[in-house]
Structures are given as structure tokens and as C-alpha cells.
Design an enzyme around this catalytic site. Structure first.
Site, PDB file in Angstrom:
ATOM      1  CB  ILE A   1     -16.231  56.370 -23.571  1.00  0.00           C
ATOM      2  CG1 ILE A   1     -17.556  56.018 -24.260  1.00  0.00           C
ATOM      3  CG2 ILE A   1     -15.697  57.705 -24.100  1.00  0.00           C
ATOM      4  CD1 ILE A   1     -18.701  56.960 -23.909  1.00  0.00           C
TER       5      ILE A   1
ATOM      6  CG  ASP B   1     -11.588  52.311 -13.951  1.00  0.00           C
ATOM      7  OD1 ASP B   1     -12.175  52.697 -14.975  1.00  0.00           O
ATOM      8  OD2 ASP B   1     -12.084  51.476 -13.160  1.00  0.00           O
TER       9      ASP B   1
ATOM     10  CG  ASP C   1     -15.365  55.540  -6.101  1.00  0.00           C
ATOM     11  OD1 ASP C   1     -15.851  56.516  -6.727  1.00  0.00           O
ATOM     12  OD2 ASP C   1     -16.059  54.634  -5.630  1.00  0.00           O
ATOM     13  CB  VAL C   2     -14.469  60.103  -9.590  1.00  0.00           C
ATOM     14  CG1 VAL C   2     -13.418  59.783 -10.636  1.00  0.00           C
ATOM     15  CG2 VAL C   2     -15.813  59.477  -9.940  1.00  0.00           C
TER      16      VAL C   2
ATOM     17  CG  ASN D   1     -15.167  58.761 -19.590  1.00  0.00           C
ATOM     18  OD1 ASN D   1     -16.086  58.860 -20.384  1.00  0.00           O
ATOM     19  ND2 ASN D   1     -14.703  57.567 -19.182  1.00  0.00           N
TER      20      ASN D   1
ATOM     21  CE1 TYR E   1     -25.638  58.534 -17.180  1.00  0.00           C
ATOM     22  CE2 TYR E   1     -27.108  59.338 -18.909  1.00  0.00           C
ATOM     23  CZ  TYR E   1     -25.845  58.957 -18.487  1.00  0.00           C
ATOM     24  OH  TYR E   1     -24.786  59.003 -19.381  1.00  0.00           O
TER      25      TYR E   1
ATOM     26  CE  LYS F   1     -23.435  61.483 -17.492  1.00  0.00           C
ATOM     27  NZ  LYS F   1     -21.972  61.593 -17.338  1.00  0.00           N
TER      28      LYS F   1
ATOM     29  CB  ILE G   1     -21.907  55.316 -26.336  1.00  0.00           C
ATOM     30  CG1 ILE G   1     -22.016  56.832 -26.560  1.00  0.00           C
ATOM     31  CG2 ILE G   1     -20.609  54.793 -26.926  1.00  0.00           C
ATOM     32  CD1 ILE G   1     -22.022  57.263 -28.014  1.00  0.00           C
TER      33      ILE G   1
ATOM     34  CB  THR H   1     -20.542  51.396 -23.125  1.00  0.00           C
ATOM     35  OG1 THR H   1     -21.697  52.031 -22.548  1.00  0.00           O
ATOM     36  CG2 THR H   1     -19.792  52.409 -23.981  1.00  0.00           C
TER      37      THR H   1
END
Length: 273
Positions: A19, A38, A61-62, A88, A153, A157, A186, A188
Site C-alpha cells: 500500500i 521503510d 524501523d518505526v 502506514n 492484530y 488496530k 487488501i 498484499t
């Protein structure tokens, strides 16, 4: 009417593929400039090479606060400002029951999906305050409804959804707008890997529910959300109607709370105006 995306500076995390990469391509095609963040250098560097001078790659890395803070600062310095941040980046483990999930797996997912969003937004707020910009946090339909075998997950979220909607109230007096993206399955690699061993169950779902939506649908939704500074973004589009009843009263509360004098005074007192 001028396209509000032209010349906008947009920072995207998880930009190397899926995405994030699709959004970057669409934004550049509309005249935006993009900061690609990224954790995998090869993928994000390749995308930056593809997109040319309208883009720049930053490796972070976030889940690493120092790394993403440095990347956000470097992006703002490179482009001169930040107008939009798309939080994202995220991960999704293969489907498993809670009994089959280890605490280490659960913690790592929260580190990326929840703390990663916090780190990104927190680092970007000073720059967005200058531009009266826009934040889009990518959640999921799993951020509103329970789904078995992906409870970790779902929890992450739900946290992103609650964080973003609370942030929206806090930032209402500042001119910074906050949106949340709600996506179904999605098409992916991440989604395919997560549901691989329960693919037959998903395929048996009625109508469009059992068919992953194309990445293009999510990319278009995000780009239009940025252009409109939307509070909610959906892909596939039918989710908007399907989820309306779960959002109604809360959405009114968010709008009213953000205008309350006490909220405005609190935010100004913290130096966010």
C-alpha cells in the site's frame, strides 16, 4: 480548482512495498513530493530511484523511536517542510488463536503497529503544526470489529483507531486534521501470508468479503483522503456503509469535543497552537 496535492510534502512509513509504495506512486503522479520511510533499505531505495527527484528514501524501523524521529527530521530538512504524514507501516502475523500466540509475538506486533504509529506522529507534530497539516493513521476494519485467529492484530488496530480519534480531538484547535484508514483484506503479501492456512475459510465468505481488494483501491482511497483531509478513509468502498453504525455517535462526540473551550485551552496550554 487547484489540486491540493500538487507540491505537498508527504511522509509515508512502510513505503517500500504494498500500500505504501502504491500511495507514493499515485502522489508523485499528482505532483506531490514524497518522503519514503521503510526499514528495508533495498526496497525503499529502489522506489526512490523509480520516482526520481520528487522523492527521497529514509531507512528506519518505526518501532525504534530514535530512528524514526531522525528520519522524520531528515525528511523535513530535505524537503523544507512536512504537510502530510501517512502512518502506514505495520505487520501481521500468520493467523493463530490466542492460545497459540506467544507474548513475544504479541509484544512485537504492538511495538510496530501501535508504538510505531505513536513514534511517527509524535516526531512529525512540530512540523505539521507549522504547515497546519494532515495525519492519516492506517488502521483496519479489524480496528472496529473483532476477528478470530488474528486477535493480536485486532488489538493493535483498535489501539491505532482509538489513538488517532483521540488525537483528532486534541489537535482540532491547531488546524492539524487527523484521519483514519479502515481497510478490509487488501491484496498484499502481508495479508496473503497471514491468512494462508485459513484461505479456504475466507474464500467461503459471501460476496466481496471473501475477495481481497486490490492494492490500487487502498492507494486511491488514501490519496483522495489526503486531498480532502478526510476523517475516515475506506477500501473497499462498501466498507463505509457497512461500518457506519459502528461510528455514528462517536463521530459526533469527536467533532463536538474538539470545539469545546476546555479542550482548546488545554491544547494551547501545552504549547500546541
Amino acid at each position: 480548482m487547484a489540486d491540493s496535492i500538487v507540491d505537498a510534502v508527504v511522509l509515508i512509513t512502510g513505503a517500500g512495498q504494498g500500500i505504501g509504495a502504491d500511495v507514493a506512486r499515485k502522489l508523485v503522479a499528482r505532483g506531490a513530493r514524497v518522503a519514503l520511510v521503510d526499514r528495508v533499505a533495498d526496497t525503499v531505495d529502489a522506489l526512490a530511484a523509480e520516482l526520481g527527484g520528487a522523492s527521497a528514501a529514509f531507512v528506519a524501523d518505526v518501532s525504534d523511536e530514535a530512528a524514526i524521529t531522525a528520519a522524520v527530521a531528515a525528511a523535513a530538512e530535505h524537503f523544507g517542510r512536512l504537510d502530510v504524514v501517512v502512518a502506514n507501516a505495520g505487520v501481521m502475523d500468520p493467523s493463530a488463536t490466542v492460545a497459540q500466540t506467544t507474548s513475544k509475538q504479541f509484544a512485537r506486533l504492538l511495538e510496530v503497529n501501535v508504538l510505531g504509529v505513536f513514534h511517527t506522529v509524535h516526531a512529525a507534530l512540530p512540523y505539521l503544526a507549522e504547515s497546519r497539516g494532515y495525519v492519516l493513521c492506517v488502521s483496519s476494519v479489524a480496528g472496529l470489529v473483532p476477528v478470530p485467529t488474528i486477535a493480536s492484530y485486532v488489538a493493535s488496530k483498535h489501539a491505532v483507531d482509538g489513538f488517532a480519534r483521540s488525537l483528532r480531538i486534541e489537535l482540532a484547535p491547531t488546524g492539524i486534521a487527523v484521519g483514519v484508514a479502515y481497510f478490509g483484506v487488501i491484496d498484499t503479501p502481508m495479508a496473503h501470508n497471514a491468512i494462508a492456512h485459513v484461505a479456504d475459510i475466507w474464500a467461503a465468505m459471501p460476496g466481496p468479503i471473501g475477495r481481497p481488494a486490490p492494492v490500487d483501491a487502498a492507494g486511491k482511497a488514501i490519496v483522495e483522503g489526503i486531498a480532502r483531509r478526510s476523517s475516515s478513509v475506506y477500501a473497499p468502498s462498501w466498507l463505509a456503509g457497512a461500518l457506519a453504525t459502528t461510528r455514528g455517535a462517536a463521530g459526533i462526540y469527536e467533532k463536538v469535543s474538539g470545539l469545546h473551550p476546555a479542550v482548546r485551552a488545554l491544547v494551547r496550554g501545552k504549547g500546541n497552537n
